[in-house]
Design a protein around this motif. Structure first.
Motif, mmCIF file in Angstrom:
data_model
loop_
_atom_site.group_PDB
_atom_site.id
_atom_site.type_symbol
_atom_site.label_atom_id
_atom_site.label_comp_id
_atom_site.label_asym_id
_atom_site.label_seq_id
_atom_site.Cartn_x
_atom_site.Cartn_y
_atom_site.Cartn_z
ATOM 1 N N GLU A 136 0.841 -1.196 0.000
ATOM 2 C CA GLU A 136 0.000 0.000 0.000
ATOM 3 C C GLU A 136 0.877 1.247 0.000
ATOM 4 O OE1 GLU A 136 -4.157 -1.228 2.176
ATOM 5 O OE2 GLU A 136 -2.482 -0.645 3.476
ATOM 6 N N TYR A 137 0.314 2.304 -0.584
ATOM 7 C CA TYR A 137 0.995 3.599 -0.684
ATOM 8 C C TYR A 137 0.030 4.666 -0.196
ATOM 9 C CZ TYR A 137 3.542 0.622 -3.952
ATOM 10 O OH TYR A 137 4.221 -0.418 -4.519
ATOM 11 N N LEU A 152 -3.009 5.749 -2.183
ATOM 12 C CA LEU A 152 -2.616 6.133 -3.530
ATOM 13 C C LEU A 152 -2.308 4.894 -4.364
ATOM 14 C CD1 LEU A 152 0.006 8.854 -2.506
ATOM 15 C CD2 LEU A 152 -2.400 9.258 -3.076
ATOM 16 N N GLU A 153 -2.441 5.045 -5.680
ATOM 17 C CA GLU A 153 -1.961 4.010 -6.581
ATOM 18 C C GLU A 153 -0.431 4.055 -6.614
ATOM 19 O OE1 GLU A 153 -3.890 4.098 -10.427
ATOM 20 O OE2 GLU A 153 -5.574 5.217 -9.553
ATOM 21 N N ALA A 154 0.192 2.970 -7.040
ATOM 22 C CA ALA A 154 1.653 2.903 -7.030
ATOM 23 C C ALA A 154 2.283 4.009 -7.876
ATOM 24 C CB ALA A 154 2.115 1.528 -7.515
ATOM 25 N N GLU A 155 1.800 4.203 -9.099
ATOM 26 C CA GLU A 155 2.367 5.236 -9.961
ATOM 27 C C GLU A 155 2.004 6.629 -9.464
ATOM 28 O OE1 GLU A 155 1.068 4.275 -13.891
ATOM 29 O OE2 GLU A 155 2.835 3.053 -14.296
ATOM 30 N N GLU A 156 0.829 6.761 -8.886
ATOM 31 C CA GLU A 156 0.426 8.042 -8.298
ATOM 32 C C GLU A 156 1.380 8.411 -7.168
ATOM 33 O OE1 GLU A 156 -3.597 10.038 -6.297
ATOM 34 O OE2 GLU A 156 -3.402 7.858 -6.501
ATOM 35 N N ALA A 158 4.493 7.367 -6.830
ATOM 36 C CA ALA A 158 5.799 7.668 -7.401
ATOM 37 C C ALA A 158 5.846 9.087 -7.957
ATOM 38 C CB ALA A 158 6.135 6.654 -8.494
ATOM 39 N N LEU A 159 4.786 9.506 -8.619
ATOM 40 C CA LEU A 159 4.728 10.859 -9.169
ATOM 41 C C LEU A 159 4.694 11.891 -8.056
ATOM 42 C CD1 LEU A 159 4.452 12.830 -11.515
ATOM 43 C CD2 LEU A 159 1.986 12.404 -11.505
ATOM 44 N N ALA A 172 9.162 15.020 -13.343
ATOM 45 C CA ALA A 172 8.651 13.855 -12.620
ATOM 46 C C ALA A 172 8.077 12.815 -13.564
ATOM 47 C CB ALA A 172 7.588 14.296 -11.611
ATOM 48 N N LEU A 173 7.422 13.274 -14.614
ATOM 49 C CA LEU A 173 6.788 12.348 -15.553
ATOM 50 C C LEU A 173 7.809 11.557 -16.366
ATOM 51 C CD1 LEU A 173 3.803 14.506 -16.830
ATOM 52 C CD2 LEU A 173 3.675 12.431 -15.439
#
Length: 203
Positions: A136-137, A152-156, A158-159, A172-173
């Motif tokens: 989980e994030y 949060l989602e994993a990629e969310e 990370a961003l 960031a992207l």
């Protein structure tokens, strides 16, 4: 006097780490807390602040360690300076060219074992052993004196982590897999609603 201070610090740890205490058991938690209090004298007039370092200086393994870190972060968020949330104006364009400043109370957290949902289940029902599917994030922040934990989602995650580190959206992207515009705008809309940022400026 010293005995009174130690008793007060023990009560503070019990108050701020209830889920950790439930996972570890009363006896083990109390022994760990007493050892921490004896080894690390109070350094603040506000003994709540001493409790933040409990997870760092008295680390535990596995789900107990994750629970300690999560509850320590929640306390850190509660005691962080206040900063008003960012409210975007109609002039904001070309989102990729902006650099965002996080709220002073924002903290990011990852849990390999999914301790966030397990803790929430425990708070709602009094049950839960901390074993969930994970990972989980989450973002932790304070809103109107309430501590919020936003999954949060994993990629969310990370961003957001990249933005919090000072990168522009475009920078960031570069480290994130290609995202649909609707996905990106949806994340930013949620972050604004949750009050994640304190400011945003074009570069």
């Amino acid at each position: 006097y010293i005995a009174n201070i130690r008793t007060a610090r023990l009560q503070v740890l019990r108050m701020h780490f209830p889920y950790t205490r439930s996972l570890e058991g009363e006896g083990v938690f109390t022994a760990r807390a007493r050892a921490y209090i004896a080894a690390y004298p109070s350094r603040h007039w506000n003994i709540d602040r001493d409790a933040i370092a409990f997870a760092e200086h008295s680390p535990a393994e596995g789900i107990v360690g994750e629970a300690m870190r999560l509850e320590a972060l929640a306390l850190e968020v509660a005691l962080a300076p206040e900063s008003p949330p960012y409210v975007p104006g109609p002039e904001i364009e070309q989102l990729e060219a902006y650099r965002f400043t996080p709220r002073a109370s924002l903290r990011l957290f990852t849990s390999p074992s999914g301790i966030i949902s397990a803790r929430q289940q425990w708070r709602e029902s009094g049950q839960g052993d901390g074993v969930t599917k994970g990972p989980e994030y989450a973002a932790l922040l304070r809103h109107q004196q309430q501590i919020r934990i936003v999954l949060l989602e994993a990629e969310e995650y990370a961003l957001l982590r990249a933005l919090v580190s000072g990168r522009t959206v475009s920078e960031a992207l570069e480290h994130i897999a290609a995202l649909a515009p609707d996905t990106l705008s949806g994340w930013f809309a949620r972050w604004v609603i949750e009050g994640v940022f304190a400011d945003a400026r074009p570069v």
